[in-house]
Motif scaffolding. Structure first.
Motif, PDB file in Angstrom:
ATOM      1  N   PRO A 276      15.254  38.086  30.782  1.00 34.86           N
ATOM      2  CA  PRO A 276      14.168  38.030  29.869  1.00 34.86           C
ATOM      3  C   PRO A 276      14.519  38.904  28.566  1.00 34.86           C
ATOM      4  O   PRO A 276      15.069  39.973  28.724  1.00 34.86           O
ATOM      5  N   LEU A 277      14.045  38.639  27.428  1.00 36.32           N
ATOM      6  CA  LEU A 277      14.353  39.670  26.390  1.00 36.32           C
ATOM      7  C   LEU A 277      13.505  40.528  26.553  1.00 36.32           C
ATOM      8  O   LEU A 277      12.293  40.676  26.979  1.00 36.32           O
ATOM      9  N   THR A 278      13.976  41.934  25.902  1.00 40.56           N
ATOM     10  CA  THR A 278      13.024  42.921  26.004  1.00 40.56           C
ATOM     11  C   THR A 278      11.800  42.798  24.864  1.00 40.56           C
ATOM     12  O   THR A 278      11.927  41.796  23.862  1.00 40.56           O
ATOM     13  N   GLY A 279      11.041  43.618  24.974  1.00 45.93           N
ATOM     14  CA  GLY A 279       9.865  43.336  23.930  1.00 45.93           C
ATOM     15  C   GLY A 279      10.339  43.613  22.535  1.00 45.93           C
ATOM     16  O   GLY A 279       9.775  42.701  21.494  1.00 45.93           O
ATOM     17  N   ALA A 280      11.178  44.489  22.206  1.00 46.96           N
ATOM     18  CA  ALA A 280      11.694  44.716  20.921  1.00 46.96           C
ATOM     19  C   ALA A 280      12.490  43.680  20.490  1.00 46.96           C
ATOM     20  O   ALA A 280      12.378  43.073  19.416  1.00 46.96           O
ATOM     21  N   GLN A 281      13.334  42.790  21.448  1.00 46.78           N
ATOM     22  CA  GLN A 281      14.182  41.602  21.208  1.00 46.78           C
ATOM     23  C   GLN A 281      13.181  40.663  20.867  1.00 46.78           C
ATOM     24  O   GLN A 281      13.450  39.949  19.866  1.00 46.78           O
ATOM     25  N   SER A 282      12.269  40.294  21.639  1.00 49.74           N
ATOM     26  CA  SER A 282      11.187  39.268  21.166  1.00 49.74           C
ATOM     27  C   SER A 282      10.502  39.463  19.989  1.00 49.74           C
ATOM     28  O   SER A 282      10.797  38.302  19.271  1.00 49.74           O
ATOM     29  N   ARG A 283      10.113  40.657  19.605  1.00 50.50           N
ATOM     30  CA  ARG A 283       9.583  40.886  18.201  1.00 50.50           C
ATOM     31  C   ARG A 283      10.462  40.503  17.170  1.00 50.50           C
ATOM     32  O   ARG A 283      10.277  39.683  16.015  1.00 50.50           O
ATOM     33  N   VAL A 284      11.781  41.147  17.178  1.00 51.11           N
ATOM     34  CA  VAL A 284      12.760  40.746  16.408  1.00 51.11           C
ATOM     35  C   VAL A 284      13.069  39.443  16.086  1.00 51.11           C
ATOM     36  O   VAL A 284      13.537  38.900  15.204  1.00 51.11           O
ATOM     37  N   LEU A 285      13.179  38.615  17.273  1.00 51.03           N
ATOM     38  CA  LEU A 285      13.496  37.094  17.184  1.00 51.03           C
ATOM     39  C   LEU A 285      12.376  36.461  16.565  1.00 51.03           C
ATOM     40  O   LEU A 285      12.671  35.738  15.561  1.00 51.03           O
ATOM     41  N   GLY A 286      10.911  37.022  16.619  1.00 50.92           N
ATOM     42  CA  GLY A 286      10.165  36.313  15.855  1.00 50.92           C
ATOM     43  C   GLY A 286      10.272  36.501  14.527  1.00 50.92           C
ATOM     44  O   GLY A 286      10.060  35.519  13.899  1.00 50.92           O
ATOM     45  N   GLU A 287      10.807  37.697  13.957  1.00 49.33           N
ATOM     46  CA  GLU A 287      10.842  37.946  12.508  1.00 49.33           C
ATOM     47  C   GLU A 287      11.907  36.957  12.191  1.00 49.33           C
ATOM     48  O   GLU A 287      11.949  36.237  11.104  1.00 49.33           O
ATOM     49  N   ILE A 288      13.057  36.891  12.683  1.00 52.07           N
ATOM     50  CA  ILE A 288      14.159  36.030  12.432  1.00 52.07           C
ATOM     51  C   ILE A 288      13.683  34.673  12.320  1.00 52.07           C
ATOM     52  O   ILE A 288      14.101  34.100  11.341  1.00 52.07           O
ATOM     53  N   LEU A 289      13.156  34.298  13.353  1.00 57.43           N
ATOM     54  CA  LEU A 289      12.707  32.703  13.315  1.00 57.43           C
ATOM     55  C   LEU A 289      11.742  32.381  12.143  1.00 57.43           C
ATOM     56  O   LEU A 289      11.831  31.234  11.726  1.00 57.43           O
ATOM     57  N   ALA A 290      10.900  33.216  11.818  1.00 53.18           N
ATOM     58  CA  ALA A 290       9.866  33.202  10.811  1.00 53.18           C
ATOM     59  C   ALA A 290      10.778  33.031   9.567  1.00 53.18           C
ATOM     60  O   ALA A 290      10.336  32.064   8.541  1.00 53.18           O
ATOM     61  N   ASP A 291      11.687  33.742   9.311  1.00 57.99           N
ATOM     62  CA  ASP A 291      12.411  33.723   8.142  1.00 57.99           C
ATOM     63  C   ASP A 291      13.075  32.310   7.994  1.00 57.99           C
ATOM     64  O   ASP A 291      13.321  31.958   7.106  1.00 57.99           O
ATOM     65  N   MET A 292      13.618  31.771   9.117  1.00 61.60           N
ATOM     66  CA  MET A 292      14.404  30.650   9.106  1.00 61.60           C
ATOM     67  C   MET A 292      13.423  29.343   8.792  1.00 61.60           C
ATOM     68  O   MET A 292      13.899  28.317   8.346  1.00 61.60           O
ATOM     69  N   GLU A 293      12.137  29.551   9.276  1.00 58.91           N
ATOM     70  CA  GLU A 293      11.181  28.632   8.917  1.00 58.91           C
ATOM     71  C   GLU A 293      10.944  28.462   7.428  1.00 58.91           C
ATOM     72  O   GLU A 293      10.436  27.372   7.018  1.00 58.91           O
ATOM     73  N   SER A 294      11.306  29.411   6.622  1.00 55.67           N
ATOM     74  CA  SER A 294      10.861  29.480   5.355  1.00 55.67           C
ATOM     75  C   SER A 294      12.139  28.854   4.506  1.00 55.67           C
ATOM     76  O   SER A 294      13.220  28.700   4.894  1.00 55.67           O
TER      77      SER A 294
END
Ligand code: ADP
Ligand code: MG
Length: 666
Positions: free
Chosen positions: A247-265
């Motif tokens: 499982p991703l760590t909490g920090a990894q999950s949060r950063v992945l969320g930031e990355i994916l939000a960028d990619m949706e833009s």
């Protein structure tokens, strides 16, 4: 400044023109903007008994005995130096002619590293020699083949006379900081009148560089559009996360969320992910590449070295191919035939993820549909690379993975053009690496410990520093350690890795190490970034005083990747820096300390190649300058219509395109 031809200089014929050009010096301006690498202060030699170990020292001494011997086909010339404080040995490698050139009894200046030899004796290594009549401050430039320093200086002197230097800094900046004018400062950088003038000149140059950089970064940030909006919802990444095996760590999950939000833009992502060594940035990179592939886009994953590229390739292939993502590897040592096939596949869209070195965005590499570029950076991926991609009609999302934790103050300047994500948590179950200083006198005992650990199936890295400034001598240094280790640990499988080896050869050694077929790997710093072998639990660093703190931390991060207790042994003199490293495993704390102690220049552990690297990092000698540049840039941008500000902004734009960051092969 007027761009005038190099051929106009006296003393520049065809051969020298070529030498200059191949060093990237295209015109007189280029010549003048190539600053000295260091300065010698002849008024302030150090006493022989007061030399600083691990640093370059200038001494003034009388030369006593002199002899040349041979070992392993190398000439070794040694001389005894004496001054009022005492004596010190000087040693030169591979310069047998010195035996005739040097005269016992003669006096002079000597300038070189004070290093300990294998027996622990301090010597001045390969010192440069200068006449005893030298005085003042002498600039030393990075050596160029076929252009002795003296000749080079005469070219610079002529160029200074031929060029008119324009003032680009607005008056308010010059006044507020009482800076010398552009012309005055350039003259003093090359031919310092005195120490104060030199300091002022370098501060001006550093500030100018940082300011331009900052302005270019800030003003390029706004405009970009035309990126690819991708679907990047949770369900889409889930198959990747399921395949990951943890499982991703909490920090990894949060950063992945930031990355994916960028990619949706539809605004191209420009994001820096930083985190401590081993925090798991690779998984994030692969997740983003997976998402791009699911959207029908290609991705490029760039690594700073071939070794790392190969490793990323293995990892990406193992994880992504079972998920239907096709992965390829392209580096400088990819064979022509294979390269051709690969490029064709790429252009036709038969490859989804291409892993490699900076070759990935070079000329002749055409993508079918490039949607994402990930760089595991060492040199930064910045405005210039994006511009280059944009010129190819591409505006991919860009994700930069920082190889070292960077203090916020510095990140904000160096990466002003990027959004910042921080992975501030390590995967669970890591045992902190125990770090110990080991004096040379305890080396024997250390080998005993290594032997015992290897007997338990553990693996060991032994890192040799860049002692001499040439690959060849560094390799020789590593070879010596390698031989030593082989002799002392005859039952263990010891291997050698250094920068002079060919790509495939390096790869084979690393692969054997990763597969557990090698017990101890002696290496120069080619393994510094990113290599991942969890069974390796001991890191030995020779001449630790020769490394920056951040670099030591990075090296230490090669161990402590598995369940076993890991160790890092620093061989060398005790110092505040090294004791600090023993006291903490927090990469951000280490980075902050390094920044305070050594300034931003050394902090990134960059081998400085390019003009900008050098000026930006080496000359920005203090953190204060970084803040100042940021504040000034903000003020300039507040009033972009002001004619002086407008001119500066214009210059900043062109400047980034001409001389922005270039990836350098390692
Ligand atoms: P770095 O951030 O230094 O590039 P890596 O991506 O190489 O670190 O990851 C270091 C190790 O940690 C790898 O072996 C990786 O598989 C493992 N790892 C990464 N994330 C996790 C996690 N969430 N849980 C467990 N192990 C992880
Ligand atoms: Mg990494």
């Amino acid at each position: 400044m007027q761009g005038t031809e190099l051929g106009a200089l006296k003393g520049v014929g065809k051969a020298r023109l070529q030498a200059l050009q191949s060093a990237g010096i295209a015109d007189l301006q280029g010549l003048l903007l190539r600053f000295p690498r260091e300065y010698l202060y002849f008024e302030e030699p150090r006493p022989l008994r007061g030399v600083t170990l691990g640093e370059k020292n200038l001494v003034r001494a009388k030369l006593l005995r002199l002899r040349t011997g041979y070992a392993k086909g190398r000439a070794i010339t040694t001389a005894q130096l004496r001054d009022e404080s005492g004596e010190l040995e000087a040693v030169w490698f591979n310069q047998p002619y010195l035996q005739k050139q040097l005269e016992p009894g003669e006096e002079g200046f000597f300038y070189g590293y004070a290093l300990k030899d294998a027996a622990g004796k301090v010597r001045l290594s390969n010192p440069l020699r200068f006449a005893p009549t030298e005085s003042g401050i002498l600039p030393l430039y990075a050596p160029l083949e076929g252009l002795p320093q003296k000749t080079y200086r005469s070219l610079v002197r002529q160029a200074l006379e031929l060029c008119r230097v324009e003032e680009i800094l607005p008056d308010f900046v010059l006044q507020q900081f009482r800076l010398p004018t552009a012309a005055e400062s350039l003259a003093n950088v090359h031919f310092p009148a005195d120490r104060a003038a030199l300091t002022a000149a370098l501060s001006r140059a550093g500030l100018e560089e940082l300011l331009l950089f900052q302005l270019a970064a800030l003003s390029s940030q706004e405009k970009e559009t035309g990126g690819q909006a991708m679907a990047a919802g949770k369900a889409l990444v889930q198959p990747f996360l399921d395949a990951l095996g943890f499982p991703l760590t909490g920090a990894q999950s949060r950063v992945l969320g930031e990355i994916l939000a960028d990619m949706e833009s539809d605004r191209p992502m420009a994001r820096l992910v930083e985190g401590d060594v081993g925090c798991g940035k690779t998984a994030l990179a692969l997740a983003a590449l997976y998402v791009a592939a699911q959207n029908g886009f290609q991705g490029a994953l760039m690594a700073p070295t071939e070794v790392l590229a190969a490793q990323h390739y293995q990892g990406a292939k193992a994880l992504l191919e079972p998920l239907g993502v096709r992965v390829g590897l392209l580096t400088g040592s990819t064979k022509a035939r294979e390269r051709r096939m690969l490029l064709e596949s790429l252009e036709n869209g038969w490859v989804d993820v291409l892993v490699g070195t900076h070759a990935l965005i070079s000329e002749g590499v055409r993508y079918h549909r490039l949607g994402l570029v990930v760089t595991d950076e060492q040199h930064r991926f910045g405005v210039r690379q994006r511009t280059r991609l944009a010129q190819k009609g591409l505006s991919p999302h860009v994700l930069v993975m920082s190889a070292t934790p960077i203090p916020r103050t510095l990140a904000l300047v160096l990466y002003a053009d990027l959004s910042l994500s921080v992975v501030d948590e390590l995967p669970p179950g890591r045992k902190p690496v125990t770090t110990r200083l080991v004096p040379e006198s305890k080396r024997e005992g250390l080998y005993g410990f290594l032997d015992a650990e290897m007997g338990r199936g553990r693996q060991v890295y032994v890192i040799c520093p860049l002692v001499e400034e040439t690959d060849e001598l560094d390799a020789a240094n590593a070879e010596q350690t390698f031989g030593d280790l082989q002799r002392r640990l005859p039952d263990r499988r010891v291997a050698l890795l250094h920068g002079r080896m060919a790509g495939p050869q390096k790869e084979a050694v690393l692969q054997a190490f990763a597969a557990g077929q090698i017990d101890a790997l002696v290496s120069t710093t080619v393994i510094e970034v990113g290599v991942n072998v969890p069974n390796a639990t001991i890191m030995v660093i020779q001449n630790a005083e020769r490394f920056g703190l951040a670099q030591l931390h990075q090296l230490r991060g090669r161990v402590g990747r598995g369940q076993e207790q890991s160790w890092c042994f620093l061989l060398g003199e005790s110092s505040e820096r090294l004791r600090f490293l023993c006291s903490t495993t927090d990469g951000f704390a280490v980075a902050q300390k390094d920044l305070e102690l050594r300034g931003p220049g050394d902090f990134l552990g960059v081998r400085q190649h390019g003009l900008l690297d050098k000026n930006l990092l080496a000359l920005a000698g203090d953190v204060g300058l970084l803040r100042t540049a940021r504040d000034l840039a903000a003020r300039v941008l507040e009033d972009p219509e002001d004619p002086q500000n407008a001119r500066l902004l214009d210059y900043a734009k062109g400047y980034m395109q001409d001389k922005g960051f270039v990836f350098q092969p390692n």
